[in-house]
Design a protein around this motif. Structure first.
Motif, PDB file in Angstrom:
ATOM      1  N   ILE A  14       4.510  63.768  36.062  1.00 59.08           N
ATOM      2  CA  ILE A  14       5.774  64.503  35.955  1.00 59.08           C
ATOM      3  C   ILE A  14       5.665  65.502  34.815  1.00 59.08           C
ATOM      4  CG2 ILE A  14       8.266  64.321  35.620  1.00 59.08           C
ATOM      5  CD1 ILE A  14       8.111  61.543  36.794  1.00 59.08           C
ATOM      6  N   ALA A  16       4.496  69.903  34.649  1.00 56.19           N
ATOM      7  CA  ALA A  16       3.295  70.747  34.801  1.00 56.19           C
ATOM      8  C   ALA A  16       3.174  71.728  33.649  1.00 56.19           C
ATOM      9  CB  ALA A  16       3.309  71.465  36.143  1.00 56.19           C
ATOM     10  N   ILE A  18       1.004  72.238  29.885  1.00 51.20           N
ATOM     11  CA  ILE A  18      -0.447  72.201  29.698  1.00 51.20           C
ATOM     12  C   ILE A  18      -0.957  70.755  29.621  1.00 51.20           C
ATOM     13  CG2 ILE A  18      -0.610  72.386  27.167  1.00 51.20           C
ATOM     14  CD1 ILE A  18      -2.568  74.530  29.635  1.00 51.20           C
ATOM     15  N   SER A  40      10.673  73.273  37.011  1.00 49.34           N
ATOM     16  CA  SER A  40      10.844  74.729  37.020  1.00 49.34           C
ATOM     17  C   SER A  40      10.231  75.342  38.275  1.00 49.34           C
ATOM     18  CB  SER A  40      10.177  75.346  35.810  1.00 49.34           C
ATOM     19  OG  SER A  40      10.618  74.718  34.643  1.00 49.34           O
ATOM     20  N   SER A  44       3.359  75.652  33.556  1.00 57.19           N
ATOM     21  CA  SER A  44       2.945  76.033  32.207  1.00 57.19           C
ATOM     22  C   SER A  44       3.924  75.655  31.102  1.00 57.19           C
ATOM     23  CB  SER A  44       2.617  77.527  32.114  1.00 57.19           C
ATOM     24  OG  SER A  44       1.445  77.683  31.389  1.00 57.19           O
ATOM     25  N   ARG A  46       6.149  75.192  28.132  1.00 57.98           N
ATOM     26  CA  ARG A  46       6.454  76.011  26.952  1.00 57.98           C
ATOM     27  C   ARG A  46       5.390  77.067  26.656  1.00 57.98           C
ATOM     28  NH1 ARG A  46       7.106  71.381  22.924  1.00 57.98           N
ATOM     29  NH2 ARG A  46       6.622  70.036  24.696  1.00 57.98           N
ATOM     30  N   TYR A  63       0.506  81.838  20.417  1.00 61.42           N
ATOM     31  CA  TYR A  63      -0.964  81.879  20.412  1.00 61.42           C
ATOM     32  C   TYR A  63      -1.427  80.441  20.269  1.00 61.42           C
ATOM     33  CZ  TYR A  63      -0.465  81.264  15.358  1.00 61.42           C
ATOM     34  OH  TYR A  63      -0.136  80.778  14.133  1.00 61.42           O
ATOM     35  N   PHE A  64      -2.708  80.210  20.411  1.00 62.55           N
ATOM     36  CA  PHE A  64      -3.201  78.859  20.141  1.00 62.55           C
ATOM     37  C   PHE A  64      -4.517  78.934  19.387  1.00 62.55           C
ATOM     38  CE2 PHE A  64      -6.117  79.147  23.715  1.00 62.55           C
ATOM     39  CZ  PHE A  64      -5.415  79.899  24.652  1.00 62.55           C
ATOM     40  N   THR A 133      13.096  68.094  39.935  1.00 61.39           N
ATOM     41  CA  THR A 133      13.464  67.451  38.673  1.00 61.39           C
ATOM     42  C   THR A 133      13.551  65.955  38.905  1.00 61.39           C
ATOM     43  OG1 THR A 133      14.864  69.373  38.289  1.00 61.39           O
ATOM     44  CG2 THR A 133      15.186  67.481  36.811  1.00 61.39           C
ATOM     45  N   ALA A 164       4.536  63.633  31.454  1.00 63.69           N
ATOM     46  CA  ALA A 164       3.972  64.687  30.602  1.00 63.69           C
ATOM     47  C   ALA A 164       5.096  65.645  30.230  1.00 63.69           C
ATOM     48  CB  ALA A 164       2.843  65.398  31.338  1.00 63.69           C
ATOM     49  N   LEU A 173      14.195  59.074  31.064  1.00 66.42           N
ATOM     50  CA  LEU A 173      13.685  58.526  32.333  1.00 66.42           C
ATOM     51  C   LEU A 173      13.277  57.066  32.210  1.00 66.42           C
ATOM     52  CD1 LEU A 173      11.335  61.172  34.009  1.00 66.42           C
ATOM     53  CD2 LEU A 173      13.474  60.257  34.867  1.00 66.42           C
ATOM     54  N   THR A 195      15.128  82.060  20.830  1.00 61.66           N
ATOM     55  CA  THR A 195      14.133  83.132  20.932  1.00 61.66           C
ATOM     56  C   THR A 195      14.796  84.405  21.434  1.00 61.66           C
ATOM     57  OG1 THR A 195      12.400  81.552  21.472  1.00 61.66           O
ATOM     58  CG2 THR A 195      12.012  83.816  22.132  1.00 61.66           C
ATOM     59  N   TRP A 281      15.249  77.288  23.633  1.00 60.70           N
ATOM     60  CA  TRP A 281      14.387  76.139  23.941  1.00 60.70           C
ATOM     61  C   TRP A 281      15.053  74.910  23.335  1.00 60.70           C
ATOM     62  CZ3 TRP A 281      10.352  76.926  27.088  1.00 60.70           C
ATOM     63  CH2 TRP A 281       9.828  78.210  27.177  1.00 60.70           C
ATOM     64  N   GLY A 306       1.507  64.547  26.008  1.00 58.72           N
ATOM     65  CA  GLY A 306       2.276  65.741  25.636  1.00 58.72           C
ATOM     66  C   GLY A 306       2.025  66.064  24.180  1.00 58.72           C
ATOM     67  N   VAL A 314      -0.329  73.645  21.385  1.00 56.90           N
ATOM     68  CA  VAL A 314      -1.025  73.755  22.674  1.00 56.90           C
ATOM     69  C   VAL A 314      -2.283  72.885  22.712  1.00 56.90           C
ATOM     70  CG1 VAL A 314      -2.316  75.372  24.132  1.00 56.90           C
ATOM     71  CG2 VAL A 314      -0.100  76.056  23.162  1.00 56.90           C
TER      72      VAL A 314
HETATM   73  C1  LIG Z   1       9.313  78.893  20.913  1.00 59.93           C
HETATM   74  C2  LIG Z   1       8.028  78.127  20.873  1.00 59.93           C
HETATM   75  C3  LIG Z   1       6.953  78.608  20.120  1.00 59.93           C
HETATM   76  C4  LIG Z   1       5.750  77.924  20.091  1.00 59.93           C
HETATM   77  N1  LIG Z   1       4.691  78.454  19.414  1.00 59.93           N
HETATM   78  C5  LIG Z   1       3.481  77.847  19.491  1.00 59.93           C
HETATM   79  C6  LIG Z   1       2.327  78.475  18.952  1.00 59.93           C
HETATM   80  O1  LIG Z   1       2.382  79.603  18.461  1.00 59.93           O
HETATM   81  N2  LIG Z   1       1.140  77.808  19.033  1.00 59.93           N
HETATM   82  C7  LIG Z   1       1.029  76.582  19.633  1.00 59.93           C
HETATM   83  O2  LIG Z   1      -0.082  76.036  19.703  1.00 59.93           O
HETATM   84  N3  LIG Z   1       2.111  75.985  20.163  1.00 59.93           N
HETATM   85  C8  LIG Z   1       3.318  76.591  20.120  1.00 59.93           C
HETATM   86  N4  LIG Z   1       4.408  76.014  20.703  1.00 59.93           N
HETATM   87  C9  LIG Z   1       4.280  74.659  21.247  1.00 59.93           C
HETATM   88  C10 LIG Z   1       3.553  74.636  22.583  1.00 59.93           C
HETATM   89  O3  LIG Z   1       4.196  75.524  23.472  1.00 59.93           O
HETATM   90  C11 LIG Z   1       3.591  73.212  23.107  1.00 59.93           C
HETATM   91  O4  LIG Z   1       2.981  72.364  22.160  1.00 59.93           O
HETATM   92  C12 LIG Z   1       2.894  72.984  24.430  1.00 59.93           C
HETATM   93  O5  LIG Z   1       3.038  74.073  25.309  1.00 59.93           O
HETATM   94  C13 LIG Z   1       3.491  71.712  25.022  1.00 59.93           C
HETATM   95  O6  LIG Z   1       2.916  71.402  26.260  1.00 59.93           O
HETATM   96  P1  LIG Z   1       3.373  70.078  27.028  1.00 59.93           P
HETATM   97  O7  LIG Z   1       2.654  70.083  28.320  1.00 59.93           O
HETATM   98  O8  LIG Z   1       3.222  68.903  26.139  1.00 59.93           O
HETATM   99  O9  LIG Z   1       4.947  70.220  27.257  1.00 59.93           O
HETATM  100  P2  LIG Z   1       5.762  71.324  28.067  1.00 59.93           P
HETATM  101  O10 LIG Z   1       5.082  72.623  28.004  1.00 59.93           O
HETATM  102  O11 LIG Z   1       7.166  71.237  27.581  1.00 59.93           O
HETATM  103  O12 LIG Z   1       5.682  70.822  29.574  1.00 59.93           O
HETATM  104  C14 LIG Z   1       6.560  69.856  30.104  1.00 59.93           C
HETATM  105  C15 LIG Z   1       6.929  70.271  31.524  1.00 59.93           C
HETATM  106  O13 LIG Z   1       7.706  69.216  32.101  1.00 59.93           O
HETATM  107  C16 LIG Z   1       8.749  69.791  32.875  1.00 59.93           C
HETATM  108  N5  LIG Z   1       9.776  68.734  32.978  1.00 59.93           N
HETATM  109  C17 LIG Z   1      10.556  68.221  32.007  1.00 59.93           C
HETATM  110  N6  LIG Z   1      11.350  67.240  32.495  1.00 59.93           N
HETATM  111  C18 LIG Z   1      11.052  67.142  33.832  1.00 59.93           C
HETATM  112  C19 LIG Z   1      11.530  66.309  34.876  1.00 59.93           C
HETATM  113  N7  LIG Z   1      12.480  65.383  34.684  1.00 59.93           N
HETATM  114  N8  LIG Z   1      11.012  66.478  36.116  1.00 59.93           N
HETATM  115  C20 LIG Z   1      10.052  67.421  36.355  1.00 59.93           C
HETATM  116  N9  LIG Z   1       9.570  68.237  35.386  1.00 59.93           N
HETATM  117  C21 LIG Z   1      10.047  68.092  34.140  1.00 59.93           C
HETATM  118  C22 LIG Z   1       9.161  71.011  32.080  1.00 59.93           C
HETATM  119  O14 LIG Z   1       9.815  71.967  32.894  1.00 59.93           O
HETATM  120  C23 LIG Z   1       7.803  71.519  31.570  1.00 59.93           C
HETATM  121  O15 LIG Z   1       7.215  72.443  32.458  1.00 59.93           O
HETATM  122  C24 LIG Z   1       5.610  76.693  20.785  1.00 59.93           C
HETATM  123  C25 LIG Z   1       6.685  76.222  21.551  1.00 59.93           C
HETATM  124  C26 LIG Z   1       7.873  76.936  21.607  1.00 59.93           C
HETATM  125  C27 LIG Z   1       8.990  76.447  22.492  1.00 59.93           C
END
Ligand SMILES: Cc1cc2nc3c(=O)[nH]c(=O)nc-3n(C[C@H](O)[C@H](O)[C@H](O)COP(=O)(O)OP(=O)(O)OC[C@H]3O[C@@H](n4cnc5c(N)ncnc54)[C@H](O)[C@@H]3O)c2cc1C
Length: 331
Positions: A14, A16, A18, A40, A44, A46, A63-64, A133, A164, A173, A195, A281, A306, A314
């Motif tokens: 759950i 998608a 990164i 969504s 991808s 955040r 950036y990462f 969702t 995830a 959940l 933002t 966000w 996550g 990232v």
């Molecule tokens: C404004 C901002 C700036 C950032 N700047 C940086 C940076 O410069 N450098 C850096 O390294 N990191 C940065 N980050 C952090 C980085 O984006 C995250 O650490 C990383 O993308 C998280 O990935 P994730 O897969 O753990 O979570 P997410 O990317 O949040 O993925 C979770 C996914 O789950 C989906 N989801 C949630 N609940 C449900 C549900 N019930 N059912 C189905 N789908 C669901 C969401 O839609 C989302 O697509 C930033 C984040 C933000 C918001």
């Protein structure tokens, strides 16, 4: 150590973002039957890019960096596949009312042409249901059953379930499913980020492409067009700092935009002539202090991954998904 027979094992992931994509990719390669569900309309999470007819902008992760050898290898693959590149902005720091140059201590990378490109690249070979969702999970007779807001009960049943998603959403959940995992998720204090995206026909003349802003309500400004392979109108992304964003998370969008733009102007980025878009966000950043990388309940066949389990950001998110998948593979 005994190993699962991949082709007979079904896994629901759950989210998608990164982390979910990296977990699913690592499990799909040896033959696990993996199904991703994403609320969504794109992948991808955040690491995202907002597109309009006139401009596109990275409005989540900016950036990462890459420190772990596994992630360095992955970023090399992304670069070879043209979905990521080095970014060398003219970078400044605004501190105590003064501008200073920021000396880069490590490489900064961005997705190309957008921050969501590495996620889209990973998604290519995966089975993903978008606009789903998941709002209920249940374990019955050794299988996971899911329900989504959009489709009701999901027909397929799963041996394994991976959440995830950000900690507060995972917590919601998991109610009454695993007190230990619930406690871990409850410990992650995730903060919001307001933002603003400001698009210009003629951009402001400032001596930097991006800047960390200290001691103000905004914490970051960046010229999207300074990143490789961007086109379209000049657009700046402005982030409010986590503390302020969380305190004012319920503020009206227009009021939030005004306050953020006033602050940007004060530090020298005048957006009076720009067209403005704003995004909130709700769960932007935050992580548990004792980063475990991922969490797993082998009896329930339930895993969490996550950024919030692996230091945020990232790289941490990608590694978290990857490491959870390796652990599941080796059970
Ligand atoms: C404004 C901002 C700036 C950032 N700047 C940086 C940076 O410069 N450098 C850096 O390294 N990191 C940065 N980050 C952090 C980085 O984006 C995250 O650490 C990383 O993308 C998280 O990935 P994730 O897969 O753990 O979570 P997410 O990317 O949040 O993925 C979770 C996914 O789950 C989906 N989801 C949630 N609940 C449900 C549900 N019930 N059912 C189905 N789908 C669901 C969401 O839609 C989302 O697509 C930033 C984040 C933000 C918001």
């Amino acid at each position: 150590m005994s190993q699962l027979e991949p082709k007979d094992t079904t896994v629901a992931v759950i989210g998608a973002g990164i982390a979910g994509l990296s977990c699913a990719a690592q499990l799909t390669a040896p033959g696990f039957e993996v199904q991703l569900f994403e609320k969504s309309r794109g992948v991808s999470g955040r690491m995202s890019t907002r597109n309009t007819d006139d401009w596109s902008a990275d409005h989540g992760a900016q950036y990462f960096t890459a420190r772990d050898p596994l992630f360095i290898e992955e970023v090399s693959r992304w670069i070879d596949s043209d979905v990521a590149a080095l970014w060398n902005p003219r970078l400044k720091v605004f501190k105590a009312n003064q501008w200073q140059d920021s000396i880069p201590s490590e490489n900064r990378y961005v997705g190309t042409p957008g921050m969501n490109s590495p996620g889209k690249y990973l998604a290519k070979n995966l089975s993903i249901e978008l606009n789903q969702t998941i709002d209920q999970i249940n374990r019955q007779n050794g299988k996971w059953l899911l329900r989504s807001i959009e489709s009701g009960d999901i027909e397929m049943q799963f041996d394994w379930l991976v959440l995830a998603i950000p900690a507060p959403q995972a917590l919601a959940l998991m109610q009454s499913i695993d007190p230990k995992l619930e406690k871990i998720a409850a410990n992650a204090n995730m903060l919001a980020c307001w933002t603003v995206m400001a698009s210009f026909t003629q951009g402001p003349k400032v001596p930097f492409d991006a800047a960390f802003i200290n001691d103000e309500m905004i914490s970051w400004v960046s010229r999207n067009n300074s990143k490789p392979k961007r086109s379209g109108q000049e657009i700046w992304t402005i982030h409010a700092n986590p503390k302020w964003s969380q305190e004012w998370v319920e503020l009206d969008k227009e009021k939030a935009a005004k306050l953020i733009l006033d602050c940007a102007k004060r530090v020298g980025l005048d957006c009076d002539k720009a067209k403005i878009a704003i995004h909130r966000w709700r769960y932007a950043s935050g992580h548990i202090t004792q980063a475990s990388g991922f969490s797993l309940n082998k009896d329930l066949q339930l895993g969490l991954c996550g950024d919030w389990l692996n230091g945020g950001r990232v790289e941490g998110a990608w590694l978290s998904g990857r490491k959870l998948a390796s652990q599941i593979q080796n059970i």
